[in-house]
Design an enzyme around this catalytic site. Structure first.
Site, mmCIF file in Angstrom:
data_model
loop_
_atom_site.group_PDB
_atom_site.id
_atom_site.type_symbol
_atom_site.label_atom_id
_atom_site.label_comp_id
_atom_site.label_asym_id
_atom_site.label_seq_id
_atom_site.Cartn_x
_atom_site.Cartn_y
_atom_site.Cartn_z
ATOM 1 N N THR A 77 8.064 -4.640 -1.373
ATOM 2 C CA THR A 77 6.914 -5.627 -1.000
ATOM 3 C C THR A 77 6.637 -5.448 0.385
ATOM 4 O O THR A 77 5.265 -5.648 1.100
ATOM 5 C CB THR A 77 7.018 -7.183 -1.390
ATOM 6 O OG1 THR A 77 6.979 -6.541 -2.879
ATOM 7 C CG2 THR A 77 5.682 -7.272 -1.136
ATOM 8 N N GLY A 78 7.279 -5.813 1.383
ATOM 9 C CA GLY A 78 7.355 -5.415 2.891
ATOM 10 C C GLY A 78 6.727 -4.762 3.539
ATOM 11 O O GLY A 78 5.893 -4.603 4.075
ATOM 12 N N TRP A 128 4.951 -2.975 1.946
ATOM 13 C CA TRP A 128 3.360 -2.107 1.830
ATOM 14 C C TRP A 128 2.828 -2.387 2.663
ATOM 15 O O TRP A 128 1.456 -2.062 3.065
ATOM 16 C CB TRP A 128 3.745 -2.460 0.662
ATOM 17 C CG TRP A 128 2.385 -2.145 -0.128
ATOM 18 C CD1 TRP A 128 1.807 -1.175 -1.203
ATOM 19 C CD2 TRP A 128 1.193 -2.906 -0.003
ATOM 20 N NE1 TRP A 128 0.579 -1.025 -1.190
ATOM 21 C CE2 TRP A 128 0.539 -2.367 -0.767
ATOM 22 C CE3 TRP A 128 -0.054 -4.293 0.710
ATOM 23 C CZ2 TRP A 128 -1.387 -2.800 -1.057
ATOM 24 C CZ3 TRP A 128 -0.166 -4.769 0.511
ATOM 25 C CH2 TRP A 128 -1.412 -4.221 -0.006
ATOM 26 N N HIS A 129 3.279 -3.847 2.960
ATOM 27 C CA HIS A 129 2.123 -4.273 3.791
ATOM 28 C C HIS A 129 2.188 -4.020 5.512
ATOM 29 O O HIS A 129 1.453 -4.138 6.137
ATOM 30 C CB HIS A 129 2.275 -6.187 3.954
ATOM 31 C CG HIS A 129 1.395 -6.718 2.749
ATOM 32 N ND1 HIS A 129 2.419 -6.909 1.803
ATOM 33 C CD2 HIS A 129 0.782 -7.935 2.493
ATOM 34 C CE1 HIS A 129 2.130 -7.089 1.126
ATOM 35 N NE2 HIS A 129 1.467 -8.106 1.597
ATOM 36 N N GLY A 130 3.552 -3.444 6.190
ATOM 37 C CA GLY A 130 2.793 -2.525 7.121
ATOM 38 C C GLY A 130 4.779 -2.008 7.888
ATOM 39 O O GLY A 130 5.174 -2.635 6.838
#
Lengths: 371, 468
Positions: free
Chosen positions: B317-318, B320-322
């Site tokens: 998830t982290g 995916w954000h950057g």
């Protein structure tokens, strides 16, 4: 028809009418060239080509174009300013604030490297060109000096600024303090600049410091230009009352010869600027506005002394008040003329030299072209 | 192109609306023509922002289309084909988003000198890749049949309202709507209302709070009070930016007859991190739950395996954000609190609800300070500033507090459901529901005009989630 349906119809119609109406308004209305409120050229429809489309520059430029040419642009900017001040309670809009009837632009933060950099640059000019001259320095406070602290706006630490600047300025500069000769009433309400008609005390202080008081008569005729909207009037986008622009004339000034190699202007006040559309700023009537190098020769002078004035735009309106004390006044704007070429255009020698700079310029001294 | 820009609002949308509603929708051919029109405008929408990468997106769609057809028809070997097809779908994302990150870290760890790729990220790639993966997985699980019409699949993936910033719409949620949907005045009106609400959130709140955050980042006066203001402002900015964009997407979808899933549900009202993530970016959270967490076994596994599952999901998830360590740490930070919350639930339940909410807000605020930090060192410094009692406030802090106080209060109230509840209660108690109803067009008009004024006044309007 029930209320929900009426509401739905009204919502759909209004939404469509707004987006569709402004689309048609934008497409059908002719594009403007300039914005007088912001004093700049408006973006025009960008070039369409395979390369601009592929690189994305078309879309970037189209966004600028669509913003600049939006119908009722100034009215929308005014609405935004109204909302920022009155709905969201913001103290400033795009850094412009209004207090005591004056518009001012926040000058913050103080950039110490710029302040010391300014001093170093002036020292360079001194060392390079001014070994034989009497050199003076006067600092012009910006409007925030009078307004900001009293009304809770951010401001430069003017004491610190002066200490820092003068600590780094060569002791060969003779400093003339003019801060206490000025008050907020000496500045235009809608503009950054001071009012020429209210500079008598400041001129006297500088004349006293430079020793030319006895060559001044101070005899001028006041002339006015109504509806002067200063630079902040447009930037603020709020409905500001215009100022009355004042300029002082005399037989001596009328008899002077002005040389401005860039524009060809020959008079101290270029009133054509008010009507010929060559300028969007009425303050440009003073010595033809921004210019790298201007000379004013005074055939009626009682002396052969010359003055070289290193200056920013504040110098345009105060310089005419020095003219009767000199045979020739040369105005140099280091924002437009690089110091390395100074020797080609200006004769230095046994002259009086005054550096007159506003705190705003000192805080952004990177724009001074000194090498 | 972004929704909150003049080119979209006043050049893209009007001709599309005009053409779309000129086509009769009552006949099946009308819907097909409308779909073609939406597809053409969606590709145009993408192409004007990212012309060179449109072929990448079309290639990904074509690949997914072909693989889905085969997977749908096969009885054996479908799993391998699914893995291959998902792998192919992920390659562009891995290459454009993460190649630079991996090479940098390999160079750093092994002292290698591999040239680091500095690629611009294709717009929306993180969103449309996840949509394609979910489509392939759902076809594999026989939840949905493979779409026979390639244009319909292309429209599902590239439909402009959700293309560049979500919500991550599942194919199973809208496959019926691609062929059968209603175009009603109520839908148009509700969509327009939702769109301008989102526009207002983005332009009036998120962008203005973004200015305040920029002021903090650039100031030399990082006092304790200014840091708290920044912490609150960055939470509100990210929320209004992202939820505003989701509102605009949902509203636009509704105008064209599509019903997208909700993406936010007042996340700052949460009583714990788990609840926060059930209310925040719902489409992403549910995607990871359904396509990563549950296939890994979810929580019906041994404790160590469950911990591993949680760490994996939040790492991803982290990530995916950057493509950066701050984002990975951000994801793992939440993993830590989710595990902690799970084990400490009996204790947490005894804490007054108001304190649970405040605690959650603090955890979230710290997380967004990490999310926003350029480096871990900046983050640590900023968190330290939150408790720097030796440097409480200065002139700059107080000035910006005064200048942004109204906006901050509006934003904080706007993060809750209190305004909505107050309006509903007022309408119910005073019998003014019809009046409220009639105020809707006034609100839509006013908000659209004011947002336009803000857009016209400023020329710089970046969207935070644009490059995810």
């Amino acid at each position: 028809m029930n209320v929900k349906k009426v509401s739905s119809i009204a919502t759909a119609v209004l939404f469509s009418a707004i987006v569709g109406g402004f689309f048609l308004g934008h497409v059908l209305s002719p594009d403007g060239e300039f914005t007088t409120s912001e004093r700049r050229r408006l973006a025009q429809f960008p070039e369409i080509s395979a390369s601009t489309l592929q690189s994305g520059t078309f879309m970037t430029n189209f966004e600028k174009y669509s913003l600049d040419q939006f119908p009722l642009r100034d009215s929308f900017r005014s609405l935004k300013a109204f909302c920022a001040y009155n709905i969201f309670g913001q103290k400033d809009n795009n850094d412009i604030y209004e207090t005591e009837g004056y518009l001012a632009k926040i000058e913050y933060p103080m950039k110490e490297n710029q302040i010391t950099g300014a001093a170093v640059k002036f020292n360079t000019i001194l060392d390079t060109y001014l070994q034989d001259a009497e050199v003076y320095f006067a600092m012009v406070p910006d409007k925030n000096y009078f307004l900001a602290e009293k009304h809770g706006y951010l401001r430069l630490d003017y004491d610190r600024l002066q200490n820092l600047f003068f600590e780094n300025l060569s002791p060969d500069f003779q400093v003339i303090d003019i801060f206490d000769t000025l008050e907020i009433g000496d500045y235009y309400r809608t503009d950054t600049h001071w009012d020429q008609a209210k500079l008598a005390e400041t001129v006297d202080r500088i004349a006293e410091g430079m020793g030319f008081t006895d060559r001044l008569t101070g005899a001028y005729t006041e002339n006015t230009v109504e509806n002067f909207y200063g630079v902040y009037a447009g930037q603020s986008a709020i409905a500001a009352e215009p100022d009355t622009l004042t300029y002082l004339t005399s037989d001596v000034l009328d008899g002077c010869t002005v040389t401005n190699l860039e524009t060809g202007a020959t008079t101290v006040y270029n009133l054509d600027k008010l009507t010929d559309g060559s300028s969007m700023d009425n303050y440009d009537i003073f010595l033809d506005g921004p210019a790298a190098l201007i000379t004013v020769e005074n055939p009626a002078a009682s002396t052969d002394r010359e003055l070289i004035l290193f200056r920013d735009s504040f110098g345009s309106s105060i310089a005419p008040l020095f003219v009767e004390a000199y045979a020739k006044v040369t105005l140099v704007d280091l924002r437009y003329l690089s110091s390395e070429y100074l020797g080609d255009y200006v004769s230095f020698g046994d002259t009086d030299v005054l550096f007159l700079y506003s705190t705003t310029i000192l805080n952004t001294s990177e724009m001074l072209k000194v090498k | 192109m972004v929704f909150s820009g003049i080119p979209f609002l006043y050049f893209f949308l009007p001709p599309l609306l005009g053409l779309y509603f000129l086509i009769p929708g009552k006949f099946s051919w009308g819907i097909r023509v409308k779909n073609v029109l939406l597809l053409v405008f969606s590709l145009l929408f993408y192409a004007v922002g990212e012309p060179k990468y449109i072929w990448l997106m079309l290639g990904s769609i074509l690949s997914a289309y072909i693989f889905a057809q085969i997977i749908d028809r096969l009885e054996k070997g479908r799993g391998i084909l699914l893995a291959v097809s998902i792998g192919i779908s992920l390659i562009p994302l891995l290459y454009y988003k993460y190649a630079g990150f991996f090479t940098e870290n390999i160079n750093s760890i092994f002292g290698a000198d591999i040239p680091v790729l500095r690629l611009s990220l294709p717009i929306g790639i993180s969103f449309y890749t996840f949509q394609l993966v979910s489509y392939l997985a759902d076809v594999y699980r026989r939840r949905v049949p493979a779409q026979r019409n390639p244009l319909s699949l292309a429209l599902y993936v590239s439909f402009f309202p959700q293309l560049i910033a979500g919500p991550i719409v599942r194919y199973s949620d809208i496959n019926e709507m691609l062929d059968h949907r209603e175009h009603t005045l109520e839908n148009f009106s509700a969509g327009a209302l939702r769109f301008v609400v989102g526009l207002g959130k983005k332009i009036l709140l998120a962008n203005t709070l973004g200015e305040l955050c920029d002021l903090y980042r650039s100031t030399g006066e990082k006092t304790m009070l200014f840091t708290w203001i920044y912490g609150i402002a960055i939470c509100c900015q990210i929320y209004f930016d992202f939820s505003g964009y989701s509102d605009m997407a949902i509203g636009l979808g509704r105008i064209f007859g599509f019903h997208f899933i909700e993406n936010f549900n007042y996340p700052y009202m949460s009583k714990g991190p788990a609840e926060f993530w059930r209310r925040w970016h719902i489409s992403l959270g549910s995607w990871f739950r359904d396509y990563v967490y549950i296939p890994m076994g979810g929580n019906r596994v041994s404790l160590p395996r469950w911990m591993f599952n949680i760490l994996t999901v939040w790492f991803l998830t982290g990530f995916w954000h950057g493509a950066g360590w701050t984002f990975i740490c951000w994801g793992l930070y939440f993993a830590f609190f989710l595990v902690l919350e799970k084990f400490a639930k009996p204790v947490i339940d005894k804490i007054p609800v108001v304190l649970q909410r405040i605690g959650t807000l603090f955890i979230v605020m710290i997380s967004f300070m990490l999310f926003d930090a350029a480096t871990m060192a900046d983050f640590v410094r900023n968190v330290g500033n939150l408790f720097n009692f030796a440097n409480l406030a200065g002139a700059e802090t107080l000035y910006y507090l005064r200048s942004y106080a109204v906006l901050l209060v509006m934003a904080l109230i706007g993060c809750t459901d209190y305004p909505k509840r107050a309006v509903l209660r007022l309408a119910e108690k005073t019998g003014t529901a019809p009046v409220m109803q009639m105020l809707t067009p006034v609100f839509v008009t006013g908000m659209l005009i004011v947002c336009t004024a803000y857009l016209v006044d400023g020329s710089f309007n970046p969207f935070l989630y644009f490059r995810f």
